[in-house]
Every structure is written in C-alpha cells, then in structure tokens.
Design a protein around this motif. Sequence first.
Motif, PDB file in Angstrom:
ATOM      1  N   MET A   1      46.108  50.186  34.401  1.00  0.00           N
ATOM      2  CA  MET A   1      45.489  49.187  33.552  1.00  0.00           C
ATOM      3  C   MET A   1      45.560  48.001  34.684  1.00  0.00           C
ATOM      4  O   MET A   1      46.513  47.856  35.183  1.00  0.00           O
ATOM      5  N   TYR A   2      44.342  47.267  34.401  1.00  0.00           N
ATOM      6  CA  TYR A   2      44.184  45.916  35.358  1.00  0.00           C
ATOM      7  C   TYR A   2      44.032  44.733  34.580  1.00  0.00           C
ATOM      8  O   TYR A   2      43.520  45.240  33.531  1.00  0.00           O
ATOM      9  N   LEU A   3      44.366  43.778  34.944  1.00  0.00           N
ATOM     10  CA  LEU A   3      44.293  42.474  34.304  1.00  0.00           C
ATOM     11  C   LEU A   3      42.973  41.653  35.402  1.00  0.00           C
ATOM     12  O   LEU A   3      43.363  41.430  36.487  1.00  0.00           O
ATOM     13  N   VAL A   4      41.939  41.410  34.778  1.00  0.00           N
ATOM     14  CA  VAL A   4      40.931  40.791  35.608  1.00  0.00           C
ATOM     15  C   VAL A   4      40.822  39.365  35.110  1.00  0.00           C
ATOM     16  O   VAL A   4      40.696  39.262  33.796  1.00  0.00           O
ATOM     17  N   THR A   5      40.582  38.506  36.164  1.00  0.00           N
ATOM     18  CA  THR A   5      40.351  37.139  35.619  1.00  0.00           C
ATOM     19  C   THR A   5      39.407  36.648  36.502  1.00  0.00           C
ATOM     20  O   THR A   5      38.876  36.997  37.564  1.00  0.00           O
TER      21      THR A   5
ATOM     22  N   GLU B   1      35.385  27.083  33.343  1.00  0.00           N
ATOM     23  CA  GLU B   1      35.774  28.007  32.039  1.00  0.00           C
ATOM     24  C   GLU B   1      36.498  29.101  32.723  1.00  0.00           C
ATOM     25  O   GLU B   1      36.178  29.649  33.802  1.00  0.00           O
ATOM     26  N   ARG B   2      37.620  29.736  32.192  1.00  0.00           N
ATOM     27  CA  ARG B   2      38.754  30.569  32.761  1.00  0.00           C
ATOM     28  C   ARG B   2      38.528  31.546  31.695  1.00  0.00           C
ATOM     29  O   ARG B   2      38.419  31.439  30.616  1.00  0.00           O
ATOM     30  N   ALA B   3      38.603  32.782  32.191  1.00  0.00           N
ATOM     31  CA  ALA B   3      38.734  34.086  31.081  1.00  0.00           C
ATOM     32  C   ALA B   3      39.395  35.230  31.870  1.00  0.00           C
ATOM     33  O   ALA B   3      39.629  35.161  33.136  1.00  0.00           O
ATOM     34  N   GLY B   4      40.110  36.110  31.191  1.00  0.00           N
ATOM     35  CA  GLY B   4      40.672  37.149  31.513  1.00  0.00           C
ATOM     36  C   GLY B   4      40.989  38.059  30.426  1.00  0.00           C
ATOM     37  O   GLY B   4      40.938  38.115  29.469  1.00  0.00           O
ATOM     38  N   CYS B   5      40.894  39.477  30.983  1.00  0.00           N
ATOM     39  CA  CYS B   5      40.880  40.714  30.190  1.00  0.00           C
ATOM     40  C   CYS B   5      41.706  41.800  30.769  1.00  0.00           C
ATOM     41  O   CYS B   5      41.849  41.936  32.125  1.00  0.00           O
ATOM     42  N   LEU B   6      42.064  42.625  29.944  1.00  0.00           N
ATOM     43  CA  LEU B   6      42.694  43.963  30.288  1.00  0.00           C
ATOM     44  C   LEU B   6      41.722  45.036  30.538  1.00  0.00           C
ATOM     45  O   LEU B   6      40.713  45.059  29.644  1.00  0.00           O
ATOM     46  N   VAL B   7      41.698  45.783  31.701  1.00  0.00           N
ATOM     47  CA  VAL B   7      40.495  46.625  31.990  1.00  0.00           C
ATOM     48  C   VAL B   7      41.117  48.023  32.442  1.00  0.00           C
ATOM     49  O   VAL B   7      42.375  48.095  33.139  1.00  0.00           O
ATOM     50  N   GLY B   8      40.499  49.021  31.954  1.00  0.00           N
ATOM     51  CA  GLY B   8      40.794  50.360  32.302  1.00  0.00           C
ATOM     52  C   GLY B   8      39.937  50.940  33.358  1.00  0.00           C
ATOM     53  O   GLY B   8      40.299  51.983  33.979  1.00  0.00           O
ATOM     54  N   PHE B   9      38.656  50.590  33.637  1.00  0.00           N
ATOM     55  CA  PHE B   9      37.705  51.046  34.289  1.00  0.00           C
ATOM     56  C   PHE B   9      37.835  50.210  35.541  1.00  0.00           C
ATOM     57  O   PHE B   9      37.206  49.164  35.896  1.00  0.00           O
TER      58      PHE B   9
END
Length: 160
Positions: free
Chosen positions: A14-18, A24-32
């Motif tokens: 799993m990756y965390l992409v920011t 504006e900042r954002a980030g999420c957990l990514v599997g692909f």
Amino acid sequence: MELDTFTDLLDYPMYLVTAEAADERAGCLVGFASQCSIHPPRYTVWLSKANHTYRVARHASHLGVHLLRRDDRSLAELFGSETGDSVDKFARVAWEPGHGGTPVLGEACAWFVGRVLDRFEGGDHVGFLLEPVAESPQVPGRPRLLRFTDVKSLTPGHPA
C-alpha cells in the motif's frame, strides 16, 4: 467479467500519496501503483475519481508517494478511512513541504516526490505518470511494508 479469482490472490504493498495545489493539501491510501520504466525511471499511481486527493492532484505539479511499515496502521487508517472533504489529515501528522510544495510525511518508511508528466483515464481511477525528482534517504535493513491484507478491513473515506 470480474477479476476476483485473480486479484484475490494478490497482496500488494500500500502507498500513501500526497498532493498540494492552490494551497490545498490532500493525501490518501493507494493500492494501485507501480514502477513502469527503468530508464528513464517512471512510476504510475492510480487515484480514485471519488477521492478528495484526486481532485487536488488534478491540479498538482508533483505527487508524493510514501511507503509505510506494517506497524503504521494508525497512519493508514487516517489516510485510508478519513476524507479530506471533512478532515485536515495533515494537522494530525508530522510533515514538511517537499519538492513543488508536496507534503512529505515524517513517519513514512521511504518516499519519493515525482513530477506529474501525464494523466490518463483507467475507468474509475486516473493514472498519474511520475518522474522522480526527490527521494528519502536510504532505509537501513528491509522493513516489513504495509500490505493490502493489513488494511483490507478499513472502511474507505469514500466508496470505491
């Protein structure tokens, strides 16, 4: 046709992409995500169109791609189960602005920041082709990485 027979056998990292755009900042957990070229080095991450991070990343010049250790579950829960539509995730973690203003998370095992070269449709996700421009210092040893089976019980911040 579904791919369940095939994908149920996978246990990918799993990756965390920011992302950062227009302050504006954002980030999420990514599997692909995957390396897609050696020379020149290129990486592609896929963001769900339903995700707040996707809406910020559409306008970002760079994205941060972070690896998490298997015991970083609380960080995975924050970025995988909360939505930036209602929660400032970055108020809860240590981070610094990286190349292009991209948030780089201090708790990540390893990371790189990539310049967005292209974006392309892939169904309910959009691929972001990245050219690495900065990366974390070398990680001693080989830590056990957070994998899909470690987080598959999380409730996503947005439906897939």
